[in-house]
Design an enzyme around this catalytic site. Structure first.
Site, PDB file in Angstrom:
ATOM      1  N   ARG A   1       0.861  -1.181   0.000  1.00 44.32           N
ATOM      2  CA  ARG A   1       0.000   0.000   0.000  1.00 44.32           C
ATOM      3  C   ARG A   1       0.892   1.224   0.000  1.00 44.32           C
ATOM      4  O   ARG A   1       1.893   1.274   0.722  1.00 44.32           O
ATOM      5  CB  ARG A   1      -0.864  -0.026   1.263  1.00 44.32           C
ATOM      6  CG  ARG A   1      -1.801   1.151   1.384  1.00 44.32           C
ATOM      7  CD  ARG A   1      -2.615   1.069   2.656  1.00 44.32           C
ATOM      8  NE  ARG A   1      -2.113   1.986   3.649  1.00 44.32           N
ATOM      9  CZ  ARG A   1      -2.845   2.521   4.633  1.00 44.32           C
ATOM     10  NH1 ARG A   1      -4.123   2.182   4.758  1.00 44.32           N
ATOM     11  NH2 ARG A   1      -2.320   3.339   5.494  1.00 44.32           N
TER      12      ARG A   1
ATOM     13  N   TYR B   1      -3.150  11.515   6.776  1.00 46.28           N
ATOM     14  CA  TYR B   1      -3.311  10.104   7.137  1.00 46.28           C
ATOM     15  C   TYR B   1      -2.289   9.195   6.438  1.00 46.28           C
ATOM     16  O   TYR B   1      -2.025   9.340   5.244  1.00 46.28           O
ATOM     17  CB  TYR B   1      -4.723   9.624   6.754  1.00 46.28           C
ATOM     18  CG  TYR B   1      -4.843   8.129   6.751  1.00 46.28           C
ATOM     19  CD1 TYR B   1      -5.030   7.437   7.941  1.00 46.28           C
ATOM     20  CD2 TYR B   1      -4.721   7.399   5.571  1.00 46.28           C
ATOM     21  CE1 TYR B   1      -5.099   6.056   7.952  1.00 46.28           C
ATOM     22  CE2 TYR B   1      -4.788   6.020   5.568  1.00 46.28           C
ATOM     23  CZ  TYR B   1      -4.978   5.356   6.767  1.00 46.28           C
ATOM     24  OH  TYR B   1      -5.036   3.987   6.772  1.00 46.28           O
TER      25      TYR B   1
ATOM     26  N   ASP C   1      -5.296   3.862  -0.029  1.00 51.37           N
ATOM     27  CA  ASP C   1      -6.460   4.095   0.824  1.00 51.37           C
ATOM     28  C   ASP C   1      -6.883   5.560   0.731  1.00 51.37           C
ATOM     29  O   ASP C   1      -6.114   6.453   1.118  1.00 51.37           O
ATOM     30  CB  ASP C   1      -6.079   3.743   2.277  1.00 51.37           C
ATOM     31  CG  ASP C   1      -7.284   3.658   3.214  1.00 51.37           C
ATOM     32  OD1 ASP C   1      -8.364   4.158   2.837  1.00 51.37           O
ATOM     33  OD2 ASP C   1      -7.131   3.099   4.309  1.00 51.37           O
TER      34      ASP C   1
ATOM     35  N   HIS D   1      -9.366   6.759   2.398  1.00 52.50           N
ATOM     36  CA  HIS D   1      -9.816   7.057   3.761  1.00 52.50           C
ATOM     37  C   HIS D   1     -11.047   7.951   3.815  1.00 52.50           C
ATOM     38  O   HIS D   1     -11.083   8.950   4.543  1.00 52.50           O
ATOM     39  CB  HIS D   1      -8.660   7.634   4.592  1.00 52.50           C
ATOM     40  CG  HIS D   1      -8.538   6.970   5.929  1.00 52.50           C
ATOM     41  ND1 HIS D   1      -8.833   7.599   7.098  1.00 52.50           N
ATOM     42  CD2 HIS D   1      -8.192   5.711   6.272  1.00 52.50           C
ATOM     43  CE1 HIS D   1      -8.648   6.755   8.110  1.00 52.50           C
ATOM     44  NE2 HIS D   1      -8.262   5.600   7.633  1.00 52.50           N
TER      45      HIS D   1
ATOM     46  N   GLU E   1      -9.042   1.856  -1.837  1.00 54.07           N
ATOM     47  CA  GLU E   1      -9.866   1.609  -0.656  1.00 54.07           C
ATOM     48  C   GLU E   1     -10.612   2.869  -0.217  1.00 54.07           C
ATOM     49  O   GLU E   1     -10.064   3.967  -0.286  1.00 54.07           O
ATOM     50  CB  GLU E   1      -8.936   1.133   0.466  1.00 54.07           C
ATOM     51  CG  GLU E   1      -9.632   0.877   1.771  1.00 54.07           C
ATOM     52  CD  GLU E   1      -8.635   0.536   2.886  1.00 54.07           C
ATOM     53  OE1 GLU E   1      -7.479   0.195   2.578  1.00 54.07           O
ATOM     54  OE2 GLU E   1      -9.036   0.622   4.050  1.00 54.07           O
TER      55      GLU E   1
ATOM     56  N   GLU F   1     -14.070  -1.322   6.232  1.00 52.08           N
ATOM     57  CA  GLU F   1     -13.407  -1.449   7.539  1.00 52.08           C
ATOM     58  C   GLU F   1     -14.232  -0.830   8.665  1.00 52.08           C
ATOM     59  O   GLU F   1     -14.029  -1.168   9.820  1.00 52.08           O
ATOM     60  CB  GLU F   1     -11.999  -0.857   7.516  1.00 52.08           C
ATOM     61  CG  GLU F   1     -11.948   0.650   7.408  1.00 52.08           C
ATOM     62  CD  GLU F   1     -10.524   1.199   7.406  1.00 52.08           C
ATOM     63  OE1 GLU F   1      -9.640   0.590   6.800  1.00 52.08           O
ATOM     64  OE2 GLU F   1     -10.325   2.257   8.031  1.00 52.08           O
TER      65      GLU F   1
ATOM     66  N   ARG G   1     -13.568  -5.310   3.281  1.00 44.56           N
ATOM     67  CA  ARG G   1     -12.487  -4.817   4.140  1.00 44.56           C
ATOM     68  C   ARG G   1     -12.711  -5.037   5.638  1.00 44.56           C
ATOM     69  O   ARG G   1     -11.917  -4.569   6.457  1.00 44.56           O
ATOM     70  CB  ARG G   1     -12.294  -3.314   3.871  1.00 44.56           C
ATOM     71  CG  ARG G   1     -11.455  -3.020   2.685  1.00 44.56           C
ATOM     72  CD  ARG G   1      -9.998  -3.419   2.903  1.00 44.56           C
ATOM     73  NE  ARG G   1      -9.299  -2.474   3.762  1.00 44.56           N
ATOM     74  CZ  ARG G   1      -8.318  -2.821   4.579  1.00 44.56           C
ATOM     75  NH1 ARG G   1      -7.937  -4.071   4.690  1.00 44.56           N
ATOM     76  NH2 ARG G   1      -7.712  -1.901   5.315  1.00 44.56           N
TER      77      ARG G   1
ATOM     78  N   GLU H   1      -4.347  -7.540   5.020  1.00 51.64           N
ATOM     79  CA  GLU H   1      -3.545  -6.394   5.464  1.00 51.64           C
ATOM     80  C   GLU H   1      -2.711  -6.830   6.668  1.00 51.64           C
ATOM     81  O   GLU H   1      -3.208  -7.507   7.574  1.00 51.64           O
ATOM     82  CB  GLU H   1      -4.471  -5.239   5.869  1.00 51.64           C
ATOM     83  CG  GLU H   1      -3.722  -3.995   6.306  1.00 51.64           C
ATOM     84  CD  GLU H   1      -4.668  -2.857   6.693  1.00 51.64           C
ATOM     85  OE1 GLU H   1      -5.813  -3.138   7.083  1.00 51.64           O
ATOM     86  OE2 GLU H   1      -4.256  -1.684   6.594  1.00 51.64           O
TER      87      GLU H   1
ATOM     88  N   TRP I   1     -11.971  11.993   8.347  1.00 56.93           N
ATOM     89  CA  TRP I   1     -10.561  11.673   8.562  1.00 56.93           C
ATOM     90  C   TRP I   1     -10.214  10.362   7.881  1.00 56.93           C
ATOM     91  O   TRP I   1     -10.872   9.393   7.966  1.00 56.93           O
ATOM     92  CB  TRP I   1     -10.240  11.543  10.055  1.00 56.93           C
ATOM     93  CG  TRP I   1      -8.771  11.231  10.222  1.00 56.93           C
ATOM     94  CD1 TRP I   1      -7.731  12.055  10.006  1.00 56.93           C
ATOM     95  CD2 TRP I   1      -8.203   9.974  10.614  1.00 56.93           C
ATOM     96  NE1 TRP I   1      -6.538  11.405  10.228  1.00 56.93           N
ATOM     97  CE2 TRP I   1      -6.794  10.123  10.600  1.00 56.93           C
ATOM     98  CE3 TRP I   1      -8.742   8.716  10.952  1.00 56.93           C
ATOM     99  CZ2 TRP I   1      -5.920   9.073  10.917  1.00 56.93           C
ATOM    100  CZ3 TRP I   1      -7.882   7.690  11.276  1.00 56.93           C
ATOM    101  CH2 TRP I   1      -6.470   7.883  11.260  1.00 56.93           C
TER     102      TRP I   1
HETATM  103  C1  GCO Z   1      -6.431   0.761   7.190  1.00 53.59           C
HETATM  104  C2  GCO Z   1      -7.205   1.722   8.028  1.00 53.59           C
HETATM  105  C3  GCO Z   1      -6.572   2.119   9.316  1.00 53.59           C
HETATM  106  C4  GCO Z   1      -7.587   2.915  10.148  1.00 53.59           C
HETATM  107  C5  GCO Z   1      -7.455   2.574  11.588  1.00 53.59           C
HETATM  108  C6  GCO Z   1      -8.488   3.284  12.439  1.00 53.59           C
HETATM  109  O1  GCO Z   1      -6.716   0.718   6.011  1.00 53.59           O
HETATM  110  O2  GCO Z   1      -5.628   0.039   7.741  1.00 53.59           O
HETATM  111  O3  GCO Z   1      -7.732   2.756   7.282  1.00 53.59           O
HETATM  112  O4  GCO Z   1      -5.399   2.811   9.143  1.00 53.59           O
HETATM  113  O5  GCO Z   1      -7.435   4.271   9.971  1.00 53.59           O
HETATM  114  O6  GCO Z   1      -7.578   1.194  11.721  1.00 53.59           O
HETATM  115  O7  GCO Z   1      -8.491   2.762  13.707  1.00 53.59           O
HETATM  116 MG    MG Z   2      -8.383   1.808   5.486  1.00 51.68          MG
END
Ligand code: GCO
Ligand code: MG
Length: 412
Positions: A147, A159, A220, A222, A246, A272, A293, A349, A412
Site C-alpha cells: 500500500r 493520514y 487508501d 480514507h 480503498e 473497515e 475490508r 492487510e 478523517w
Molecule cells: C487501514 C485503516 C486504518 C484505520 C485505523 C483506524 O486501512 O488500515 O484505514 O489505518 O485508519 O484502523 O483505527
Molecule cells: Mg483503510
C-alpha cells in the site's frame, strides 16, 4: 464445557487493546479481541456490565447459539460497540472449540484452501524519495504487495504517513502509533481534496516507473471524497493498475458507488468501518465492490464473517480483511484462520505489531516470503501473558481528525 469465568483485560503495550478471556469448568481458556480504536472503554463496559454475566454458566460449545442470543437477545442491533463485543465472545469460543478438538480453528472451518495468505504492508512518505525507500524497506521485510500513502504539497499532516508517527521500539516507525497521539484531545490534521486529486496520480506514475508493472499496489482514500471526486480519483489511477483503491468515498452513501463504477475499472475495497453483513447487502448484490475490508474484530467475529464471505463469493467478491495495528494479535489470528479456510480469500492487510505487543500476545503465526500462516496450534494460536499485559495500563487515546483550510471538520 461450561463457562465459569469471563474476564476483560485492557492493556496498552504499544496502543490500547481489549481482550475477552473465557475459562471453562474443564480448564479450557479462549481469548477474543474487542479493540475499538479510540472508543475502547465503551466495549469494555458493554462486555463487563452486560455480556459477562450472561456468559457465566453457559455452554461454551454452542457458538452459533451464543451469537444469536447476544445479537437478537439485546434487542438493539448492530453498531461497532455491540459487534466488537459479540466478535470477542465468538472468537474466544472458536478458540476454545479448537483447543477442545485439538485442532487449529481453520481446520474447523473446512481446512486450508491455500498454503498461505498473501499480505500487504504500508509504505508511505511525504515525498517520492521517502516513499521509494519505504517500498524497498517493505520488500526487504518480505512484502510482495504494498500500500502506498503519500504526503500532499501544502498539507502539513495527513493520514497514513509513517514519518509523522513514532518508533514502536523495534526501530520501525508507524503512522498510527498511539503514544504519538496520546493525550486528552485528538490531534488535528489538514485536508484539501483538490490538492490531493492533483498530486496522487503523479505519485503512482513515479512508483510504477521505479518499481515496474508487476508489484501489486494499493491505496487508501480514507473516506474523504464525494462520489464525483471518488470517480475522478479511480479514473485517474486506472493507468497504474492498482490492486485496489480503498474507501474512495464514505460508504454510508452506497448508491454513490455506481458513479465510481461507471467511471473506472479500478478495483474497489470497502468496509473497515462496517460491522454486519447487512451493511454489505446492497453493495455486494449490486457488484459495487471487489474486496470486503471488514475486520473479524469489528464485524461480529468468525461466525458472522464466514457468512458474509460466503455471500460475497456468489458475486466473485473476495476478502481483504482489515489488519492495522489496532486489531490485536488475537483479531489478526482470527482473520488468518478464516482467510486460510475460505475459497474467496483475496489479500490480508498486515501492519506488524511492535515488540512490546508481541511480548504481551504470544503468537504462533508465521510470515514467510510474503505469506502469512496462522500455525497449527489448537485454537487460534495466541496466548495472552497476563503479567506482561499488567505492565501497560490503559491510556486514553484518540484517532486524529481533519479540518479544511476554512476550519470545517472533514472526514478523517
Ligand atoms: C487501514 C485503516 C486504518 C484505520 C485505523 C483506524 O486501512 O488500515 O484505514 O489505518 O485508519 O484502523 O483505527
Ligand atoms: Mg483503510
Amino acid at each position: 464445557m461450561i463457562i465459569d469465568k469471563a474476564e476483560v483485560i485492557v492493556t496498552s503495550p504499544d496502543r490500547n487493546f481489549v481482550t475477552l478471556r473465557i475459562t471453562t469448568d474443564d480448564g479450557l481458556v479462549g481469548i477474543g479481541d474487542a479493540t475499538l480504536n479510540g472508543r475502547e472503554l465503551a466495549v469494555v463496559a458493554y462486555l463487563q456490565e452486560h455480556v459477562a454475566p450472561l456468559l457465566l454458566g453457559a455452554d461454551a460449545s454452542r457458538i452459533e447459539d451464543m451469537w444469536q442470543f447476544l445479537y437478537r437477545g439485546a434487542y438493539w442491533r448492530r453498531g461497532p460497540v455491540t459487534m466488537a463485543a459479540i466478535a470477542a465472545v465468538d472468537m474466544a469460543l472458536w478458540d476454545i472449540k479448537g483447543k477442545a478438538a485439538g485442532m487449529p480453528v481453520y481446520q474447523l472451518l473446512g481446512g486450508a484452501s491455500r498454503d498461505g495468505l498473501m499480505a500487504y504492508g504500508h509504505a508511505s512518505g511525504k515525498e517520492l524519495p521517502e516513499i521509494f525507500d519505504s517500498i524497498r524497506a517493505h520488500q526487504e521485510k518480505g512484502f510482495r504487495s504494498i500500500r502506498v500513502q503519500t504526503g500532499v504539497p501544502g498539507l502539513k499532516a495527513i493520514y497514513g504517513i509513517a514519518s509523522q508517527g513514532a518508533d514502536v521500539g523495534d526501530g520501525s516507525v508507524r503512522y498510527d502509533h498511539e503514544p504519538a497521539r496520546r493525550g486528552a484531545r485528538p490531534t488535528q490534521e489538514d485536508w484539501d481534496t483538490r490538492a490531493y486529486l492533483r498530486h496522487i496520480p503523479t505519485v503512482f506514475e513515479a512508483v510504477r516507473n521505479e518499481f515496474g508493472p508487476e508489484l501489486p499496489l494499493l491505496h487508501d482514500g480514507h473516506h474523504r471524497m464525494t462520489p464525483l471526486q471518488a470517480a475522478k480519483l479511480a479514473k485517474s489511477l486506472e493507468p497504474y493498475d492498482l490492486f485496489w483503491l480503498e474507501d474512495c468515498t464514505p460508504a454510508e452513501n452506497q448508491e454513490a458507488l455506481k458513479l465510481v463504477r461507471q467511471a473506472s475499472t479500478t478495483p474497489l475495497a470497502i468496509g473497515e468501518i462496517f460491522n454486519t453483513y447487512w451493511d454489505y447487502k446492497d453493495i455486494i448484490a449490486n457488484q459495487l465492490i471487489d474486496y470486503v475490508r471488514s475486520a473479524v474484530t469489528h464485524t461480529g467475529g468468525i461466525s458472522h464473517m464466514k457468512k458474509l464471505m460466503d455471500y460475497a463469493a456468489m458475486f466473485q467478491i473476495k476478502s481483504g480483511f482489515h489488519g492495522p495495528t489496532d486489531v490485536s494479535p488475537v483479531g489478526m489470528a482470527a482473520a488468518m484462520h478464516l482467510g486460510l479456510a475460505i475459497h474467496n480469500f483475496g489479500i490480508q492487510e498486515y501492519m506488524q505489531h511492535g515488540e512490546r505487543t508481541n511480548q504481551v500476545f504470544r503468537q504462533t503465526f508465521t510470515w514467510n516470503d510474503g505469506y502469512l500462516h496462522p500455525g497449527d496450534e489448537p485454537g487460534l494460536g495466541v496466548t495472552l501473558d497476563v503479567d506482561e499485559a499488567g505492565k501497560y495500563p490503559y491510556e486514553q487515546a484518540y484517532l486524529p481528525f481533519n479540518r479544511l483550510a476554512d476550519g470545517t471538520v472533514h472526514d478523517w
